[in-house]
Design a protein around this motif. Structure first.
Motif, PDB file in Angstrom:
ATOM      1  N   ALA A   1      -4.527  -2.401   7.828  1.00  0.00           N
ATOM      2  CA  ALA A   1      -5.377  -1.857   6.769  1.00  0.00           C
ATOM      3  C   ALA A   1      -5.279  -0.336   6.722  1.00  0.00           C
ATOM      4  CB  ALA A   1      -6.824  -2.286   6.980  1.00  0.00           C
ATOM      5  N   ALA A   2      -5.225   0.287   7.892  1.00  0.00           N
ATOM      6  CA  ALA A   2      -5.093   1.740   7.930  1.00  0.00           C
ATOM      7  C   ALA A   2      -3.775   2.187   7.324  1.00  0.00           C
ATOM      8  CB  ALA A   2      -5.218   2.228   9.368  1.00  0.00           C
ATOM      9  N   ILE A   3      -2.711   1.441   7.589  1.00  0.00           N
ATOM     10  CA  ILE A   3      -1.403   1.784   7.016  1.00  0.00           C
ATOM     11  C   ILE A   3      -1.407   1.589   5.497  1.00  0.00           C
ATOM     12  CG2 ILE A   3       1.042   1.137   6.952  1.00  0.00           C
ATOM     13  CD1 ILE A   3       0.781   0.326   9.891  1.00  0.00           C
ATOM     14  N   ALA A   4      -1.987   0.469   5.058  1.00  0.00           N
ATOM     15  CA  ALA A   4      -1.938   0.134   3.630  1.00  0.00           C
ATOM     16  C   ALA A   4      -2.755   1.096   2.777  1.00  0.00           C
ATOM     17  CB  ALA A   4      -2.423  -1.298   3.425  1.00  0.00           C
ATOM     18  N   THR A   5      -3.840   1.622   3.311  1.00  0.00           N
ATOM     19  CA  THR A   5      -4.754   2.425   2.497  1.00  0.00           C
ATOM     20  C   THR A   5      -4.802   3.885   2.931  1.00  0.00           C
ATOM     21  OG1 THR A   5      -6.650   1.962   3.939  1.00  0.00           O
ATOM     22  CG2 THR A   5      -6.195   0.386   2.173  1.00  0.00           C
TER      23      THR A   5
ATOM     24  N   GLY B   1       0.808  -1.207   0.000  1.00  0.00           N
ATOM     25  CA  GLY B   1       0.000   0.000   0.000  1.00  0.00           C
ATOM     26  C   GLY B   1       0.845   1.262   0.000  1.00  0.00           C
ATOM     27  N   ILE B   2       1.913   1.254   0.797  1.00  0.00           N
ATOM     28  CA  ILE B   2       2.804   2.426   0.823  1.00  0.00           C
ATOM     29  C   ILE B   2       3.511   2.594  -0.513  1.00  0.00           C
ATOM     30  CG2 ILE B   2       4.872   3.376   1.914  1.00  0.00           C
ATOM     31  CD1 ILE B   2       3.995   2.093   4.523  1.00  0.00           C
ATOM     32  N   ALA B   3       3.947   1.475  -1.111  1.00  0.00           N
ATOM     33  CA  ALA B   3       4.670   1.548  -2.389  1.00  0.00           C
ATOM     34  C   ALA B   3       3.777   2.072  -3.511  1.00  0.00           C
ATOM     35  CB  ALA B   3       5.226   0.169  -2.745  1.00  0.00           C
ATOM     36  N   LEU B   4       2.488   1.712  -3.494  1.00  0.00           N
ATOM     37  CA  LEU B   4       1.584   2.142  -4.560  1.00  0.00           C
ATOM     38  C   LEU B   4       1.336   3.649  -4.534  1.00  0.00           C
ATOM     39  CD1 LEU B   4      -1.089  -0.706  -4.679  1.00  0.00           C
ATOM     40  CD2 LEU B   4       0.650  -0.165  -6.371  1.00  0.00           C
TER      41      LEU B   4
ATOM     42  N   CYS C   1      -9.027   5.324   8.447  1.00  0.00           N
ATOM     43  CA  CYS C   1     -10.035   4.957   9.448  1.00  0.00           C
ATOM     44  C   CYS C   1     -11.128   4.091   8.829  1.00  0.00           C
ATOM     45  CB  CYS C   1     -10.631   6.216  10.068  1.00  0.00           C
ATOM     46  SG  CYS C   1      -9.482   7.170  11.089  1.00  0.00           S
ATOM     47  N   ALA C   2     -11.541   4.429   7.600  1.00  0.00           N
ATOM     48  CA  ALA C   2     -12.571   3.635   6.934  1.00  0.00           C
ATOM     49  C   ALA C   2     -12.091   2.207   6.695  1.00  0.00           C
ATOM     50  CB  ALA C   2     -12.956   4.304   5.610  1.00  0.00           C
ATOM     51  N   ALA C   3     -10.851   2.066   6.246  1.00  0.00           N
ATOM     52  CA  ALA C   3     -10.310   0.724   6.015  1.00  0.00           C
ATOM     53  C   ALA C   3     -10.223  -0.062   7.321  1.00  0.00           C
ATOM     54  CB  ALA C   3      -8.934   0.824   5.363  1.00  0.00           C
TER      55      ALA C   3
ATOM     56  N   ALA D   1     -10.786  -5.130   3.320  1.00  0.00           N
ATOM     57  CA  ALA D   1     -10.585  -3.688   3.459  1.00  0.00           C
ATOM     58  C   ALA D   1      -9.716  -3.143   2.325  1.00  0.00           C
ATOM     59  CB  ALA D   1      -9.958  -3.379   4.815  1.00  0.00           C
ATOM     60  N   CYS D   2      -8.641  -3.827   2.033  1.00  0.00           N
ATOM     61  CA  CYS D   2      -7.745  -3.350   0.973  1.00  0.00           C
ATOM     62  C   CYS D   2      -8.421  -3.409  -0.391  1.00  0.00           C
ATOM     63  CB  CYS D   2      -6.460  -4.182   0.969  1.00  0.00           C
ATOM     64  SG  CYS D   2      -5.401  -3.913   2.400  1.00  0.00           S
ATOM     65  N   ALA D   3      -9.205  -4.470  -0.643  1.00  0.00           N
ATOM     66  CA  ALA D   3      -9.887  -4.588  -1.936  1.00  0.00           C
ATOM     67  C   ALA D   3     -10.910  -3.470  -2.109  1.00  0.00           C
ATOM     68  CB  ALA D   3     -10.564  -5.951  -2.042  1.00  0.00           C
ATOM     69  N   VAL D   4     -11.705  -3.196  -1.069  1.00  0.00           N
ATOM     70  CA  VAL D   4     -12.718  -2.150  -1.161  1.00  0.00           C
ATOM     71  C   VAL D   4     -12.070  -0.791  -1.402  1.00  0.00           C
ATOM     72  CG1 VAL D   4     -14.455  -0.879   0.148  1.00  0.00           C
ATOM     73  CG2 VAL D   4     -14.438  -3.371   0.204  1.00  0.00           C
ATOM     74  N   MET D   5     -11.033  -0.473  -0.652  1.00  0.00           N
ATOM     75  CA  MET D   5     -10.394   0.829  -0.792  1.00  0.00           C
ATOM     76  C   MET D   5      -9.645   0.951  -2.123  1.00  0.00           C
ATOM     77  SD  MET D   5     -11.582   2.072   1.872  1.00  0.00           S
ATOM     78  CE  MET D   5     -10.862   3.698   1.731  1.00  0.00           C
ATOM     79  N   TYR D   6      -9.120  -0.160  -2.634  1.00  0.00           N
ATOM     80  CA  TYR D   6      -8.438  -0.123  -3.932  1.00  0.00           C
ATOM     81  C   TYR D   6      -9.439   0.130  -5.050  1.00  0.00           C
ATOM     82  CZ  TYR D   6      -5.518  -1.565  -7.856  1.00  0.00           C
ATOM     83  OH  TYR D   6      -4.830  -1.592  -9.045  1.00  0.00           O
ATOM     84  N   LEU D   7     -10.580  -0.556  -5.011  1.00  0.00           N
ATOM     85  CA  LEU D   7     -11.609  -0.344  -6.024  1.00  0.00           C
ATOM     86  C   LEU D   7     -12.158   1.077  -5.951  1.00  0.00           C
ATOM     87  CD1 LEU D   7     -13.526  -3.751  -5.767  1.00  0.00           C
ATOM     88  CD2 LEU D   7     -11.965  -3.021  -7.578  1.00  0.00           C
ATOM     89  N   TYR D   8     -12.278   1.604  -4.732  1.00  0.00           N
ATOM     90  CA  TYR D   8     -12.771   2.974  -4.595  1.00  0.00           C
ATOM     91  C   TYR D   8     -11.769   3.979  -5.154  1.00  0.00           C
ATOM     92  CZ  TYR D   8     -14.367   7.274  -2.363  1.00  0.00           C
ATOM     93  OH  TYR D   8     -14.787   8.560  -2.124  1.00  0.00           O
ATOM     94  N   GLN D   9     -10.502   3.734  -4.938  1.00  0.00           N
ATOM     95  CA  GLN D   9      -9.484   4.663  -5.406  1.00  0.00           C
ATOM     96  C   GLN D   9      -9.422   4.707  -6.928  1.00  0.00           C
ATOM     97  OE1 GLN D   9      -7.612   6.851  -3.950  1.00  0.00           O
ATOM     98  NE2 GLN D   9      -6.353   7.395  -5.728  1.00  0.00           N
TER      99      GLN D   9
END
Length: 479
Positions: free
Chosen positions: A163-167, A49-52, A175-177, A216-224
């Motif tokens: 999840a918070a760190i990754a997204t 998540g940080i790298a992306l 917080c949402a993640a 959490a990561c999948a939802v936030m990635y799709l949202y982004q």
């Protein structure tokens, strides 16, 4: 990049192969340390998540600084394994300082291979690894009541932080993640408990946490990336900023070789012999010539020792005085503390003296006594320097039909009827204070019941008393 990463991974495994094998054995026996196998997975999510969301950086790099910082880190990891692990070897299962040394070596190797600036860009990941230390995890697990459900809850909390760190492009997104990870992981934990209540602890730790984090990561990635491409690598890979340094690579390899030669810890080999005719169930029969004054069970012990373990205390008193035990022939009292579990590991995963509230303990070198039937007991004198109290302590382990036991007989040097015995009340604040004192004051504070490197200024005063009671108990339980 792949070659450098592979070198680091191999170096860490080689350097800490003993730790990996020890933790693997502990997991097979049901230890909560299974979460350590999941931490690289969680750290990988956070690092990706940080790298992306990596931005541009100034082309400033100094390989000399990388080598200096990395070399210091490697030296510190060697010091932790070679000095601190040995210093606190009695607390090895509880502290697992070698795990912290492994994370430190991993960080140092990354600095040497990839550079200080790129490595520190992932500082939240390093905080996650170091913050989830075995002692912190164990204390949190005990605070939540212990058991597989509590272990799963702790891992879900760690997954939420991950999840918070990754997204976490923004605080709101992080917080949402975290909320999504908590909700999905909690739901998965409930379903798992309902469908597979007898599943192993590692399953409760792995499935809900990884499921919640992945969701959490999948939802936030799709949202982004809504409305755009979903390709994860939709941009060119940034070139490595740290140039190739064969000297840095040599430091990683040589550091791993040295760490591999350092013994991880000194195995006490606490034996729990199988005793013929012994059945682990019910209360101890009171030895002949003694009467039972009280018997108490401590339910809180399950949080520390396991859901199937028990801790009981019996207070017995001699029916008649004995001038060999007291010059005034007063009727002596003895405490019988018993830890009972399914197997030898379950009764030893928490050191014996951690279960007592001892403010500044000092323990004499051990004396070993044969109790018969293949049972050998350990005799110590325990002195609380702060309260100026002392006790003679005789303990042994054994196994039989139904499980294993650790029994401790305690006699107070004060022979009066109101003599104080060490209270059974784990107090981690005092425990950590004792460890800190032991680090800076040496043998002035000692919790190691097997150590000979302490002052032998305390002679056992009640060896005959406790040996007589112990042999009577062994004889009664094996007859």
């Amino acid at each position: 990049m792949v070659a450098r990463g592979t070198l680091i991974a191999v170096a860490v495994v080689v350097a800490f192969r003993g730790t990996v094998l020890e933790i693997t054995e502990d997991i097979a026996r049901g230890s909560f340390l299974g979460y350590l196998m999941l931490m690289p997975v969680l750290a990988g999510f956070a690092a990706i998540g940080i790298a992306l969301r990596r931005g541009g950086e100034l082309p400033i790099h100094d390989r000399q600084t990388d080598v200096i910082v990395g070399l210091i880190g490697v030296a510190l990891s060697m010091a932790v394994v070679g000095l601190l692990v040995g210093r606190y070897r009695y607390h090895y299962e509880l502290l697992h300082l070698d795990v912290l040394a492994a994370w430190l070596f991993l960080f140092s190797a990354c600095v040497l291979v990839f550079g200080l600036r790129p490595t520190c860009r992932f500082w939240p990941v390093w905080l996650l690894l170091f913050g989830a230390a075995p002692l912190v995890y164990g204390v949190t697990l005990a605070a939540l009541g212990g058991g597989d459900i509590a272990a799963g809850v702790v891992m879900i909390l760690i997954a939420a932080v991950t999840a918070a760190i990754a997204t976490g492009r923004t605080v709101a997104r992080g917080c949402a993640a975290a909320v999504i990870a908590l909700a999905v992981g909690g739901l998965c934990l409930l379903v798992l408990h309902a469908a597979l209540p007898a599943a192993r602890g590692i399953v409760y730790q792995a499935v809900p946490s990884v499921t919640g984090l992945s969701a959490a990561c999948a939802v936030m990635y799709l949202y982004q990336w809504r409305g755009g491409t979903l390709e994860p690598l939709d941009r060119p890979l940034a070139a490595l900023t740290a140039g190739q340094s064969y000297g840095a690579l040599a430091l990683v390899v040589s550091g791993a070789a040295v760490l591999a030669l350092i013994p991880v810890y000194e195995d006490y080999g606490i034996e729990s012999p199988e005793v013929a005719g012994l059945t682990i169930m019910g209360s101890h029969p009171v030895p002949p010539g003694w009467q039972l004054l009280s018997e108490d069970e401590y339910p809180w012990a399950r949080r520390y020792l396991g859901s199937e373990s028990t801790l009981t205390r019996q207070l017995i008193r001699a029916e008649h005085g004995n001038p060999n035990w007291d010059k005034e022939s007063r009727r002596r009292r003895v405490v019988v503390d018993t830890v009972r579990g399914e197997d030898p590991y379950s009764i030893n995963n928490v050191p014996e003296f951690v279960l007592y509230r001892l403010q500044q303990p000092r323990i004499s070198p051990p004396t070993f006594i044969d109790l018969g039937h293949g049972v050998t007991a350990r005799l110590n004198v325990v002195l609380d320097d702060r309260r100026l109290l002392s006790w003679t302590w005789l303990s042994w382990n054994w196994s039989g039909a139904g499980g294993s036991e650790r029994i401790a007989l305690i006699a107070a040097d004060n022979h009066l009827s109101d003599a104080e015995f060490p209270p059974l009340q784990p107090h981690f604040t005092a425990y950590l204070g004792n460890l800190t004192n032991q680090l800076f004051r040496g043998n002035a504070v000692v919790l190691d019941s097997h150590s000979y490197a302490v002052e032998a200024d305390l002679a056992p005063k009640d060896e005959d008393l406790l040996t007589t009671v112990a042999r009577a108990m062994v004889g009664a339980r094996t007859s």
